[in-house]
Design an enzyme around this catalytic site. Structure first.
Site, PDB file in Angstrom:
ATOM      1  N   TYR A 166       0.840  -1.202   0.000  1.00 35.82           N
ATOM      2  CA  TYR A 166       0.000   0.000   0.000  1.00 35.82           C
ATOM      3  C   TYR A 166       0.875   1.253   0.000  1.00 35.82           C
ATOM      4  CZ  TYR A 166      -3.076   3.589   2.081  1.00 35.82           C
ATOM      5  OH  TYR A 166      -3.779   4.745   2.352  1.00 35.82           O
ATOM      6  N   LYS A 170       1.006   4.165  -3.015  1.00 38.71           N
ATOM      7  CA  LYS A 170       0.677   5.569  -2.802  1.00 38.71           C
ATOM      8  C   LYS A 170       1.869   6.485  -3.091  1.00 38.71           C
ATOM      9  CE  LYS A 170      -3.669   5.342  -1.583  1.00 38.71           C
ATOM     10  NZ  LYS A 170      -4.764   6.032  -2.315  1.00 38.71           N
TER      11      LYS A 170
END
Length: 260
Positions: A166, A170
């Protein structure tokens, strides 16, 4: 947190069309609510049509114009079908908010990450937003302007245990923001991102419901509290309007000072 703490002018987005992904709950829903309060008509996008229909009905009861369109941001065919649907319906997007995202924890170490998990996270958090921004941004540029707001995270700059994929996705979204800002700026399209800290949403539960993780986060949070979706929505409104007219390629922190 009461919406009354963020008073509406009722006109900041009057006459504008805003597309918000991940709009059925959490930050996406808060942004949709704030945008319609400021006069926008909204295109609501998430995976499940029934949930979108409920949100659309709620917004329409407040006098808003809402278009619920189901699409999975991790599936490129869905992204392309969404853009085709917009063209068919004559919906020209003035504001794009790439909010949909996932943060499934790893099973074991980051070194044990499976290809399936990697692809799932990257497809939703990076590939989908990239190709949606490319398609919508091209149309904005042809019309002479528009704004894109990407919802990112402090974890892009401050690696977190258990959700490394994750974090990486990002970080890619932040770089994507800057690249599109360079590419589309000459045509009047601004592209910015919001770097969120821990927000009281279902995605934030990974930290909020873990006493140890939460205590560690509060140690480095000057405001000593999590954020609220409405606070992210207010920042999205700023980036979506002329109030931020000289800002593009910006990664704006809404994190309680964690990265200060």
């Amino acid at each position: 947190m009461s919406q009354q703490q963020f008073p509406s002018t009722g006109s900041a987005l009057a006459g504008k069309v805003a597309l918000i992904t991940g709009a059925s709950r959490g930050i996406g829903l808060a942004i949709a609510e704030r945008f319609v309060d400021e006069g926008a008509q909204v295109i609501l996008v998430s995976r499940k049509q029934d949930q979108l229909d409920e949100v659309a009905a709620q917004l329409r009861s407040r006098g808003a114009t809402a278009h619920p369109i189901a699409a999975h941001m991790g599936k490129l065919d869905d992204v392309r079908a969404l853009v085709d649907t917009l063209d068919t319906r004559g919906l020209a997007v003035d504001v794009l908010v790439n909010n949909a995202g996932i943060s499934p924890p790893h099973e074991g170490s980051l070194t044990d990450t499976t290809e399936a998990l990697w692809d799932k996270v990257m497809d939703v958090n990076l590939k989908g937003p990239f190709f949606l921004t490319a398609a919508i941004g091209k149309r904005m540029a042809a019309r002479g302007g528009g704004t894109v707001v990407n919802i990112s995270t402090t974890s892009a700059l401050m690696a977190q245990p258990e959700i490394g994929t994750y974090c990486i996705s990002k970080a890619g979204l932040n770089t994507m923001t800057r690249c599109f800002a360079r590419e589309l700026g000459p045509q009047g399209v601004r592209v910015n991102a919001i770097s969120c800290g821990v927000i009281k949403t279902a995605m934030g539960d990974h930290t909020l419901n873990d006493p140890g993780r939460y205590a560690d986060m509060m140690k480095i949070n000057p405001l000593k509290r999590p954020g609220y979706p409405e606070e992210v929505a207010s920042t999205a409104l700023f980036l979506a309007t002329g109030a931020s007219s000289y800002s593009t390629g910006l990664i704006l922190q809404v994190d309680g000072g964690v990265l200060a």
